[in-house]
Design an enzyme around this catalytic site. Structure first.
Site, PDB file in Angstrom:
ATOM      1  N   HIS A   1       2.738 -16.594   7.194  1.00  0.00           N
ATOM      2  CA  HIS A   1       3.462 -16.082   6.024  1.00  0.00           C
ATOM      3  C   HIS A   1       4.965 -16.276   6.173  1.00  0.00           C
ATOM      4  O   HIS A   1       5.740 -15.681   5.435  1.00  0.00           O
ATOM      5  CB  HIS A   1       3.125 -14.607   5.781  1.00  0.00           C
ATOM      6  CG  HIS A   1       1.699 -14.401   5.343  1.00  0.00           C
ATOM      7  ND1 HIS A   1       1.115 -13.170   5.255  1.00  0.00           N
ATOM      8  CD2 HIS A   1       0.752 -15.294   4.959  1.00  0.00           C
ATOM      9  CE1 HIS A   1      -0.154 -13.303   4.850  1.00  0.00           C
ATOM     10  NE2 HIS A   1      -0.386 -14.579   4.664  1.00  0.00           N
TER      11      HIS A   1
ATOM     12  N   THR B   1      -4.649  -5.597  10.505  1.00  0.00           N
ATOM     13  CA  THR B   1      -4.512  -6.202   9.181  1.00  0.00           C
ATOM     14  C   THR B   1      -5.554  -5.630   8.226  1.00  0.00           C
ATOM     15  O   THR B   1      -6.695  -5.382   8.606  1.00  0.00           O
ATOM     16  CB  THR B   1      -4.563  -7.747   9.221  1.00  0.00           C
ATOM     17  OG1 THR B   1      -4.592  -8.249   7.882  1.00  0.00           O
ATOM     18  CG2 THR B   1      -5.759  -8.266   9.978  1.00  0.00           C
ATOM     19  N   SER B   2      -5.124  -5.444   6.969  1.00  0.00           N
ATOM     20  CA  SER B   2      -5.981  -4.762   5.990  1.00  0.00           C
ATOM     21  C   SER B   2      -6.946  -5.713   5.289  1.00  0.00           C
ATOM     22  O   SER B   2      -7.823  -5.271   4.559  1.00  0.00           O
ATOM     23  CB  SER B   2      -5.113  -4.077   4.936  1.00  0.00           C
ATOM     24  OG  SER B   2      -4.399  -5.058   4.202  1.00  0.00           O
TER      25      SER B   2
HETATM   26  P1  NAD Z   1      -1.069  -4.299   5.546  1.00  0.00           P
HETATM   27  O1  NAD Z   1       0.160  -3.470   5.378  1.00  0.00           O
HETATM   28  O2  NAD Z   1      -1.857  -4.685   4.360  1.00  0.00           O
HETATM   29  O3  NAD Z   1      -2.096  -3.545   6.518  1.00  0.00           O
HETATM   30  C1  NAD Z   1      -1.734  -3.023   7.761  1.00  0.00           C
HETATM   31  C2  NAD Z   1      -2.996  -2.668   8.516  1.00  0.00           C
HETATM   32  O4  NAD Z   1      -2.629  -2.203   9.810  1.00  0.00           O
HETATM   33  C3  NAD Z   1      -3.809  -1.538   7.857  1.00  0.00           C
HETATM   34  O5  NAD Z   1      -5.173  -1.932   7.850  1.00  0.00           O
HETATM   35  C4  NAD Z   1      -3.591  -0.338   8.802  1.00  0.00           C
HETATM   36  O6  NAD Z   1      -4.731   0.476   8.876  1.00  0.00           O
HETATM   37  C5  NAD Z   1      -3.344  -1.026  10.118  1.00  0.00           C
HETATM   38  N1  NAD Z   1      -2.506  -0.281  11.078  1.00  0.00           N
HETATM   39  C6  NAD Z   1      -1.417   0.484  10.825  1.00  0.00           C
HETATM   40  N2  NAD Z   1      -0.866   0.914  11.980  1.00  0.00           N
HETATM   41  C7  NAD Z   1      -1.630   0.396  12.982  1.00  0.00           C
HETATM   42  C8  NAD Z   1      -1.574   0.473  14.402  1.00  0.00           C
HETATM   43  N3  NAD Z   1      -0.612   1.157  15.042  1.00  0.00           N
HETATM   44  N4  NAD Z   1      -2.510  -0.188  15.128  1.00  0.00           N
HETATM   45  C9  NAD Z   1      -3.501  -0.886  14.506  1.00  0.00           C
HETATM   46  N5  NAD Z   1      -3.605  -0.987  13.159  1.00  0.00           N
HETATM   47  C10 NAD Z   1      -2.674  -0.357  12.412  1.00  0.00           C
HETATM   48  O7  NAD Z   1      -0.601  -5.574   6.379  1.00  0.00           O
HETATM   49  P2  NAD Z   1      -1.208  -7.030   6.471  1.00  0.00           P
HETATM   50  O8  NAD Z   1      -2.699  -6.949   6.496  1.00  0.00           O
HETATM   51  O9  NAD Z   1      -0.502  -7.672   7.599  1.00  0.00           O
HETATM   52  O10 NAD Z   1      -0.849  -7.814   5.119  1.00  0.00           O
HETATM   53  C11 NAD Z   1       0.125  -7.530   4.195  1.00  0.00           C
HETATM   54  C12 NAD Z   1       1.254  -8.537   4.052  1.00  0.00           C
HETATM   55  O11 NAD Z   1       2.368  -7.823   4.456  1.00  0.00           O
HETATM   56  C13 NAD Z   1       1.291  -9.776   4.860  1.00  0.00           C
HETATM   57  O12 NAD Z   1       1.593 -10.812   3.988  1.00  0.00           O
HETATM   58  C14 NAD Z   1       2.496  -9.621   5.806  1.00  0.00           C
HETATM   59  O13 NAD Z   1       3.209 -10.824   5.902  1.00  0.00           O
HETATM   60  C15 NAD Z   1       3.342  -8.599   5.140  1.00  0.00           C
HETATM   61  N6  NAD Z   1       4.059  -7.625   5.993  1.00  0.00           N
HETATM   62  C16 NAD Z   1       4.572  -7.986   7.201  1.00  0.00           C
HETATM   63  C17 NAD Z   1       5.211  -7.036   7.968  1.00  0.00           C
HETATM   64  C18 NAD Z   1       5.786  -7.467   9.295  1.00  0.00           C
HETATM   65  O14 NAD Z   1       6.154  -8.623   9.449  1.00  0.00           O
HETATM   66  N7  NAD Z   1       5.848  -6.571  10.271  1.00  0.00           N
HETATM   67  C19 NAD Z   1       5.331  -5.723   7.531  1.00  0.00           C
HETATM   68  C20 NAD Z   1       4.808  -5.386   6.285  1.00  0.00           C
HETATM   69  C21 NAD Z   1       4.154  -6.341   5.524  1.00  0.00           C
END
Ligand code: NAD
Length: 275
Positions: free
Chosen positions: A127, A212-213
């Site tokens: 991404h 990841t969700s």
């Molecule tokens: P998401 O926000 O949809 O889901 C996050 C997932 O992580 C959820 O299923 C949640 O239950 C789980 N989670 C939360 N804390 C956790 C932990 N400590 N240990 C294990 N699991 C945990 O994120 P996604 O699935 O990555 O997809 C959403 C989009 O968001 C992607 O396109 C991504 O690029 C972008 N995004 C990226 C970041 C980043 O770079 N850090 C942050 C937010 C969103």
């Protein structure tokens, strides 16, 4: 660790294919970077509240490019203030042990895997990376966001003329865009390793999915390919997701419910002992 989990890890390691790790925002949550599902997940412009699914689009950039940049510069500041955590570091150790048998596919744009020490060659940032910009879809225009932009962008910091100049393309002032795949865009190989990720899913001996969700397309394809092949799949997440269902239904999966930092280091330690 449970004996069934140990058996899956051992079977995965004994296979001929790569060990593929797929990460999402959950692995960086313990570094203090909010996921998109968290409370902080909206952006206010005047009296309107926008969710990430609205802001992270080409359509929004077309309508209000400076607002989209302000949102990204704020999020970039959050990312740059964060540090890699033990789960990021465990994956660095696993890559060091497995070499070319290791591949990391990350949805995260925060760059924390690379800052922890994962190699750029074996990390597919499917991404993009919030620290980079580009002019349109031209891969050769990809470059780091200039350091002069600073990394103290608060939510209410105005988009200045100086920022506009720093974030402009070389071809006469057109505003560049963040190097991020937006919700209304498609994966490709040149910028986002689309085919290479699918190929890795077709060959993986073991898939570990972390935080990841399952709301994005390519990660879901990777999970479903590995599940169909019946290769071992381990899913670490605080909550159930389509990936945990793949793991539970494939007959060769394990759902480790909880935080990445609580589960991953022990699994990696086991793999390092056997590698
Ligand atoms: P998401 O926000 O949809 O889901 C996050 C997932 O992580 C959820 O299923 C949640 O239950 C789980 N989670 C939360 N804390 C956790 C932990 N400590 N240990 C294990 N699991 C945990 O994120 P996604 O699935 O990555 O997809 C959403 C989009 O968001 C992607 O396109 C991504 O690029 C972008 N995004 C990226 C970041 C980043 O770079 N850090 C942050 C937010 C969103």
């Amino acid at each position: 660790m449970d004996a069934s989990l140990i058996d899956l890890l051992d079977r995965g390691l004994a296979g001929a294919g790569p060990v593929v790790v797929l990460t999402g925002a959950g692995i960086s949550a313990e570094s203090g970077i909010p996921t998109f599902r968290g409370e902080d997940g909206y952006w206010t412009v005047g009296s309107a509240h926008y969710h990430p699914e609205d802001m992270a689009t080409n359509a929004a950039f077309g309508r209000m490019p400076e607002e989209v940049w302000r949102w990204y510069l704020y999020r970039r500041s959050v990312c740059r203030a964060a540090e890699p955590n033990p789960a990021h570091r465990a994956l660095v150790a696993l890559e060091e042990a497995l070499g070319d048998r290791f591949l990391l596919i990350t949805q995260n744009v925060d760059g924390l895997h690379l800052r922890a020490g994962s190699s750029a060659a074996r990390t597919y940032q499917i991404h993009g990376n919030i620290d980079f910009l580009r002019c349109g879809d031209e891969p050769s225009s990809l470059r780091p966001i200039p350091l002069a932009i600073g990394d103290a962008w608060t939510k209410d910091a105005p988009f200045t003329e100086e920022a506009r100049a720093l974030l402009s393309c070389c071809d006469g002032g057109r505003l560049a865009r963040p190097h991020v795949l937006w919700f209304d865009e498609y994966y490709d190989e040149a910028l986002f390793h689309w085919q290479s990720s699918l190929r890795a899913a077709g060959e993986a001996s073991l898939l570990i999915v972390i935080g990841t969700s399952g709301s994005t397309n390519l990660p879901m394809q990777v999970g479903s390919i590995v599940a169909r092949r019946g290769a071992p799949m381990i899913v670490i997440n605080q909550d159930p997701s389509p990936f945990s269902r793949f793991a539970e239904e494939s007959g060769a999966g394990w759902f480790a419910r909880g935080r990445a930092g609580d589960h991953l280091p022990a699994m990696v330690e086991h793999l390092l002992e056997r590698a």
